[in-house]
Design an enzyme around this catalytic site. Structure first.
Site, PDB file in Angstrom:
ATOM      1  N   GLU A 178      -7.123  -5.434   3.180  1.00 46.66           N
ATOM      2  CA  GLU A 178      -7.290  -6.646   2.371  1.00 46.66           C
ATOM      3  C   GLU A 178      -8.457  -6.513   1.390  1.00 46.66           C
ATOM      4  O   GLU A 178      -9.128  -7.492   1.066  1.00 46.66           O
ATOM      5  CB  GLU A 178      -7.484  -7.885   3.272  1.00 46.66           C
ATOM      6  CG  GLU A 178      -6.366  -8.142   4.251  1.00 46.66           C
ATOM      7  CD  GLU A 178      -5.027  -8.430   3.584  1.00 46.66           C
ATOM      8  OE1 GLU A 178      -5.019  -8.913   2.444  1.00 46.66           O
ATOM      9  OE2 GLU A 178      -3.993  -8.142   4.211  1.00 46.66           O
ATOM     10  N   GLY A 186       2.436  -2.935   8.429  1.00 48.33           N
ATOM     11  CA  GLY A 186       2.699  -3.196   9.850  1.00 48.33           C
ATOM     12  C   GLY A 186       4.154  -3.580  10.054  1.00 48.33           C
ATOM     13  O   GLY A 186       4.721  -4.319   9.253  1.00 48.33           O
ATOM     14  N   THR A 229       0.821  -1.212   0.000  1.00 50.43           N
ATOM     15  CA  THR A 229       0.000   0.000   0.000  1.00 50.43           C
ATOM     16  C   THR A 229       0.858   1.266   0.000  1.00 50.43           C
ATOM     17  O   THR A 229       1.856   1.334   0.700  1.00 50.43           O
ATOM     18  CB  THR A 229      -0.897  -0.009   1.250  1.00 50.43           C
ATOM     19  OG1 THR A 229      -1.637  -1.221   1.252  1.00 50.43           O
ATOM     20  CG2 THR A 229      -1.852   1.162   1.260  1.00 50.43           C
TER      21      THR A 229
END
Lengths: 661, 661
Positions: free
Chosen positions: B421, B178, B139
Site C-alpha cells: 500500500e 492475495g 502489482t
C-alpha cells in the site's frame, strides 16, 4: 549477464580480486577457499532439494544426510584445519545451522578440554566416529545467561558411587540445546553438584540419553524437539527432563574438579580454565555478524542495480534504484558497516589466537580485557547487523519478503546471535562493569593499558561535557583519525557519566546493587559508545595496512562514511558533550551525501569483493548475473502449492459453499 | 493464576476495564466486541489445528475452511457493520491475513465503486455469493508503488469489441495479489489501456481466470502461487501471466472512464475518484500498527512479570525481569508508543469518515492533507512498530524465538505493512512534497490551515536553527504541551532545512528533479519529524478527553514518556536547532528514569487494558494466567518431530555412518 550489472562492474575503480584477498587474509587463502567451495558445489552428494519447499521434518532429514556426507568427505579429503572445515561446512549447509553443530562444536571440544585421560579413552573415539553423538545441555526452560540460576541437580550417592540427575521443576527442563531433540544419544549435562549435603555449583556430566542401537530414549529420560522456531529449521533444538537418572561417578568431567568415591569434593585450580570457549565463541560471532550482513548487502545492492523503478526526471526511463539518494543512504552505510565488522572480526580472531597462546603458557593477564571486549562487541555487532539485515530486506520492495530472495532466512538464522552465548544487554553490562572498574582504577592513579587506556587520558585531561566553544576545535570531519579521536572522547565522557550516575545513587544511600541497576541505561550507553569507538578505530587501523592505492581510496571513503554516519545518528551525544559544534554536525551530513555519490560507482564491485558464491547466497535477487525476474518466475512455479492446478480446498469448501448461500 | 502476575494486578492504580472502554471507543463497544469474540471462540466450527505444526498447504486448506464458515455465519447472524465484521474476522483468523481478504476487501468494494449498473447486475451478486471469487491484480513482478510503470496491456480490438490482455515481458507478470494463486476465479486486472493506437493509462478490467466449475485456468492464463514468504503462510499470493486473453468490451470498469464500441475513449470526470480507497487503507494501517504492537507488548510485559532471572542483590531470590531498568527502558517506551498509535489510529479513522462525508458531497478540499497525513503516518507508525515488535521479541530471551511465543508470527505478518500500500520511503517523500508545497505557500504569504498551519508561524517568527541562548527558554521538560511545542518547532525547522537544500541544489543549476533527489535524505527527515509531532500532539489532545483521574494520571505518564523518549533518541535534532539546551536533554534522561519507576506498578494493567483474548494472542508467553512453562512444555510435546520417538534419519544415515568410519 544483465547489462546494468555488467556496466556497474566496468565502472569500478579498483581490482575486486585484490580486495577479496584482503578480506580473506591473503591471495593463497582466497585460492584455498575457492577450491573448497568448488569441492562442495561440484559434488553431486550435496545436491539438495530447495529447503523452502520442504516440511521441517524433510529439512531435518536432508540436513542429517548432508552432515553425514560431510563427515565422510572431510576425512576422505583429509581436511583438518579448523578454518578449512568451517569453509567446507558453510558450503554444505550454506551458513545454516545443522543438527551436528553441537556435537562437532561443543561436545568434542568439551571432552578435549575437560575430560580426564580415562574419560578420553572411553568417550573420545566413539564420539569421533559418531557412535556417540553428543550435545551440550546447559540452558534450561527458565534459565539462560545467568548460569548460577540453573536448577538441574546431580546428587552423589556414595553407596552406589553414582550421580543421580534430576530436573526438579518444569523450569529446570533442559531447553534449546541443538541436536538434543532427535539426533544425540549423549549429552554433556550442566547440573548443580550436590555431595555429602553440600552444593558445589555447576559441573558437567556425561549422560547417555538414548540407546546406541535402537536410539530409543533410556529410562528416566524424557527427550524431544522443542517445536518450530524463527529460523533454525534444520536443527532439532531439544528438551531433556531427567527423572532419577543414574550415571557412574566416572561420568563427571573431572579434569579440574573432582568427586572422590567417598563423596569428598576437590575444587578446580582456577575458575578461568573453562572460560576460554565462551570468549572464543563470542569473538567468532563478531565475524559472523559481518558474514550475514555482507550477504544481505550483496543481495540488496545487486538487486538495486538491476531494478528500475519510478522516475527521477519526468519522461526519462525509470532509473536504477541505486541512483536514488534514499536508497544509497539506506544501503551504503550498511555496506561500510559490513566492511568494518569484517575487519573487527579479523582483529578478534587474531587477538584470541594471540591471547590463547599466552593462556597456554599460564599468562591470564589479557583475558579480562578480551572477555570484556568480546562480550561488548558480540552485542554491538549482532544488534547492528540484526537491524541492518532488515533494512536491506525492506530496501528490496516486495520481493524482499519472498523466501526466494534468501533475505528472510538470513535474518531468522542470524537474529538468535543477539540472544545466545550471552544475551546482548547482559553482555553490554558485563563490558560496562569492566569499563567502570578501569575508570575507577584510573581515577585511583593506576595506569591502564590496552584498549581502555583512553580512560587514563580522560582522567588526566579532565574530560567533561562542556560547551564546544571552550574546547579547542581540533576536529576535522574529513579526517578519519580526527573522528577516531572524537569517538574516543565520547566513550570517555559516557563512561564518566555512567560512573557518576552510580556515585549519585550511592549518595542517595542506595545499595551498590541498586545503584548499578538504576544506572543500567547509562552503563549500556557507555558500553555501546566504547564498542563504537573500537570499531571505528580498528577500521582506521586497517587502512594503514592497505597498500593498493585504488583500494585504499575506496576503503577510506567507506571508513569515513561509517564514522560520519555514526556521528549523525548519535549527534546528540557529540553535541551534548561539546565534542562537535552544530556547524560540524551539519557539515557531516553534507559530507555523507558527497560520500554516497562517490561510492555509487563502486557499490556493486564492493559487494562482489565479498566473493559470496551464488550457491551460498542462494538468492534470486542477489544472483551474480543479475537475471532476477526469470529465475524468480521459475522458482515460484516449483512451489509445492503449484504441484496441482486445483487445490483440494476448492472441492472441499469453496464449491460446496455456493449451494449454501 | 501465577502469583507474580496476580500481584501485579492487585497493585494497579486504575480501573483496567474503564481504560479498555476508552480504547474501544465506549463501554457499549467493549461489550459488543466481547460478544463477537465469544461467538467465535465458543464455536466448534472454528476449532483449528495449531498452524505452527502444519505444512503450508495444510495451513491454506484450514484457512479456506474457516473463511467459508465465517461467510456462512456472518450471514446467519446478520453481522453487517464493517467494524463488527472486522472483529469477527480477527477472531476467526487471529490477526492473520487469509485467502479471501482481497475478495472481501478489494474485489467487492472496487465493483461497488467503479462498476456500471449493468456490470453490477452481472458481477455483484455472483461475487457476493462466492460463485465468483475475485482478487485485485495491480502489482507486477517489476513494479509496485510506481503505478505508471505497470506494463500489462489491454488493447481494444474494435472488430470483435474485445480487449486483448497481455503480459508483454517477464517483469510485467502480475505478482503478489492475495488469493490469486489458487483461490480466485476472477481478477480485476490493472492494465495500460490502448485504443485506436493511443495509450490512455491505467484502467481496471474484469478478467475471468479459472473455470467456474472445474476451477482450471482458462486458455491464455498462466496462474499460480508465488511460493513461500516471510509470513502470510495462509495466503496464496499469486502470479498471473496473460497471453492474448480476450474479454468483452463490457468488462472494463466503466463507471468513470469509458471506451465506446468504436474504440473512442472518454476520460473520467476527476482523477480523485479512485483515490479514496488508497487513503482509507493507509489510514487503517495506522490502527493496525497499534494492534500488532499492543500484542507484542502484552506478551513481553506479562512474561517479564512472570520470568525471574539473575540477581540484582547477591543472595536474594532472582527478581522479576520487569524490575531491571534496562528491561523497563526497552519495553515501557514501546508500551507508550502502542497507546500513542492507538489514539492516532482512532483519529485517522474519525478523520477519514468525516472527510469521506465531505467527498460524498463533492467537497475534496481536505483530501490532499488527509492523503499526505495518511501516507506519512502509515510509514512512520509501521516503521516504528516494526522495530518495536522485534525489541519485544528479543526482550523475552530465547523463548521469543519459539513460535509458541507468537512473536515471530506477529512480526512476519506485520512487517509487510512497511512495503505494501505504498513503500514507506516513497510515502515519506509524498508527505514531504506536501510539506514543501505548504512551506512555499506560507512563504508566498498564503495562510495555511489544518495540521501544517505551524508552517505559517514558523514563517512569521522566522524559526531558524540558532544557539539556545538566543531563544527564550520556554521549554519545560515536565510539561507535555511544552514538549508538543518543541516537536512542532523541530518539524518546522527540518522542513525549512529540506526546502533550503532544494534551493541550494537549484542554485547549483541542478534540475528540479535532481534537486529533489539530492535532498531526499532531508525530506524524509522532515516528514519523519512532522509525523512525530502529529503523534505527540494527538496523544496530548487525547488526554484532554479523559475524565477518570487515575487513568488520566497513568496515560499522562505514558504520553510524557513517549515524548521524552523521542527527544533523547533524537536529541541531536533538538540541540542542533537550539530548541533544547544540554541541561534540558540531561534532565529529560533523568525524568525518563523516574517515569519508568512510576509506570512499573501499572505495566501489566496497561497491557491488560488492551484486552486481547488469549485465543487471539495465542502465545504461551503472553497468557493471561501467566502459567508459561507448563504450557510451553505441553506445546513442544505436540510438535510434529515428536510424533515418533526415533526419526527415520537415524536409521537412514546416522547408524549406517558408523560402519563407514
Amino acid at each position: 549477464m544483465n547489462p546494468d550489472i555488467a556496466r556497474e562492474r566496468e565502472n569500478a575503480t579498483f581490482d575486486v580480486n585484490k580486495l577479496t584477498n584482503i578480506l580473506d587474509g591473503g591471495p593463497e587463502k582466497t585460492t584455498r577457499r575457492r577450491e573448497i567451495e568448488s569441492l562442495v558445489f561440484s559434488d553431486p552428494d550435496f545436491k539438495e532439494d530447495d529447503p523452502n519447499f520442504l516440511s521441517r521434518s524433510e529439512r531435518y532429514d536432508q540436513a542429517v544426510r548432508k552432515s553425514v556426507q560431510m563427515i565422510l568427505k572431510l576425512r576422505e579429503y583429509g581436511i583438518a584445519d579448523p578454518e578449512e572445515i568451517q569453509h567446507y561446512k558453510s558450503c554444505v549447509h550454506p551458513d545454516r545451522p545443522e543438527p551436528l553443530d553441537l556435537h562437532l562444536g561443543m561436545f568434542l571440544p568439551t571432552l578435549l578440554n575437560q575430560a580426564t585421560p580415562e574419560q578420553m579413552d572411553r568417550f573420545f573415539m566413539p564420539a569421533w566416529n559418531l557412535e556417540i553423538i553428543g550435545t551440550y545441555a546447559q540452558t534450561e526452560m527458565g534459565h539462560g545467561t545467568h548460569l548460577r540460576g540453573l536448577e538441574t541437580t546431580a546428587t552423589y550417592d556414595p553407596s552406589t558411587q553414582e550421580f543421580v540427575l534430576n530436573s526438579p521443576t518444569v523450569s529446570s527442563i533442559k531447553w534449546w540445546p541443538g541436536g538434543l531433540g532427535k539426533t544425540s544419544n549423549y549429552a554433556i549435562v550442566l547440573a548443580q553438584l550436590y555431595s555429602l549435603g553440600n552444593c558445589h555449583g555447576l559441573h558437567a556430566f556425561i549422560v547417555q540419553i538414548r540407546d546406541i542401537n535402537t536410539h530409543k530414549p533410556l529410562p528416566g529420560i524424557v527427550v524431544g524437539d522443542i517445536g518450530p522456531k524463527f529460523g533454525f529449521h534444520e536443527v532439532d533444538n531439544g528438551f531433556l527432563k531427567l527423572e532419577n537418572v543414574r550415571i557412574p561417578r566416572e561420568n563427571m568431567l573431572m579434569k579440574y574438579s573432582k568427586v572422590a568415591p567417598d563423596g569428598s569434593y576437590v575444587k578446580p585450580p582456577s575458575t578461568k580454565l573453562t572460560y576460554g570457549t565462551m570468549v572464543f565463541i563470542r569473538s567468532m560471532i563478531v565475524g559472523s555478524s559481518a558474514v550475514a550482513l555482507a550477504k544481505a548487502c550483496t543481495i540488496a545492492i545487486r538487486y538495486s542495480a538491476v531494478r528500475h523503478q519510478s522516475e527521477i526526471r519526468a519522461g526519462e526511463p525509470e532509473p536504477q534504484i541505486l541512483d536514488y539518494q534514499t536508497q544509497q543512504y539506506k544501503l551504503f552505510p550498511l555496506l561500510a558497516m559490513a566492511y568494518a565488522f569484517k575487519f573487527v572480526g579479523q582483529y578478534m580472531k587474531q587477538t584470541y589466537l594471540r591471547i590463547s597462546e599466552d593462556i597456554n603458557h599460564g599468562n591470564f593477564s589479557e583475558l579480562p580485557e578480551l572477555h570484556a571486549l568480546s562480550a561488548g562487541l558480540k552485542a554491538f555487532t549482532t544488534w547492528e547487523a540484526n537491524s541492518a539485515i532488515e533494512v536491506c530486506r525492506m530496501s528490496c520492495g516486495g520481493h524482499g519478503y519472498s523466501r526466494s530472495s534468501a533475505l528472510p532466512d538470513i535474518y531468522v538464522d542470524f537474529t538468535p546471535t543477539c540472544t545466545y552465548e550471552g544475551e546482548n544487554t547482559v553482555m553490554m553490562l558485563q563490558t560496562a562493569r569492566y569499563l567502570v572498574k578501569s575508570y575507577r582504577q584510573a581515577k585511583a592513579g593506576q595506569r591502564l593499558s590496552g584498549i581502555v587506556s583512553y580512560l587514563n587520558e580522560a582522567q588526566s585531561r579532565g574530560v567533561q561535557p562542556q560547551p564546544v566553544a571552550a574546547r579547542p576545535t581540533v576536529v576535522d570531519v574529513n579526517d578519519l583519525s580526527s573522528l577516531v579521536e572524537v569517538y574516543k572522547l565520547r566513550a570517555a565522557i559516557l563512561v564518566d557519566l555512567a560512573a557518576k550516575s552510580i556515585q549519585q545513587e550511592l549518595q542517595r544511600r542506595r545499595s551498590q546493587e541498586d545503584a548499578w541497576n538504576n544506572s543500567a541505561i547509562d552503563l549500556v550507553r557507555a558500553s555501546d559508545a566504547h564498542c563504537h569507538y573500537v570499531v571505528v578505530k580498528l577500521f582506521a587501523d586497517k587502512l594503514g595496512e592497505v597498500g593498493d592505492t585504488a583500494i585504499h581510496s575506496v576503503l577510506s571513503a567507506l571508513a569515513l562514511l561509517y564514522a560520519l554516519h555514526g556521528i549523525t545518528k548519535n549527534s546528540g551525544d557529540f553535541l551534548q558533550a561539546g565534542l562537535l559544534s552544530v556547524p560540524q554536525v551539519m557539515q557531516s551530513s553534507l559530507r555523507i551525501k558527497e560520500l554516497l555519490s562517490q561510492l555509487r560507482r563502486n557499490a556493486v564491485a564492493l559487494v562482489d569483493a565479498f566473493d559470496i558464491h551464488d550457491k551460498k547466497l542462494n538468492s534470486v535477487l542477489g544472483r551474480y548475473d543479475g537475471n532476477v525476474y526469470e529465475h524468480m518466475f521459475e522458482w515460484a512455479r516449483r512451489s509445492p502449492l503449484n504441484a496441482t492446478e486445483v487445490h483440494e480446498s476448492f472441492h472441499k469448501y469453496l464449491k460446496p459453499l455456493r449451494s449454501n448461500l
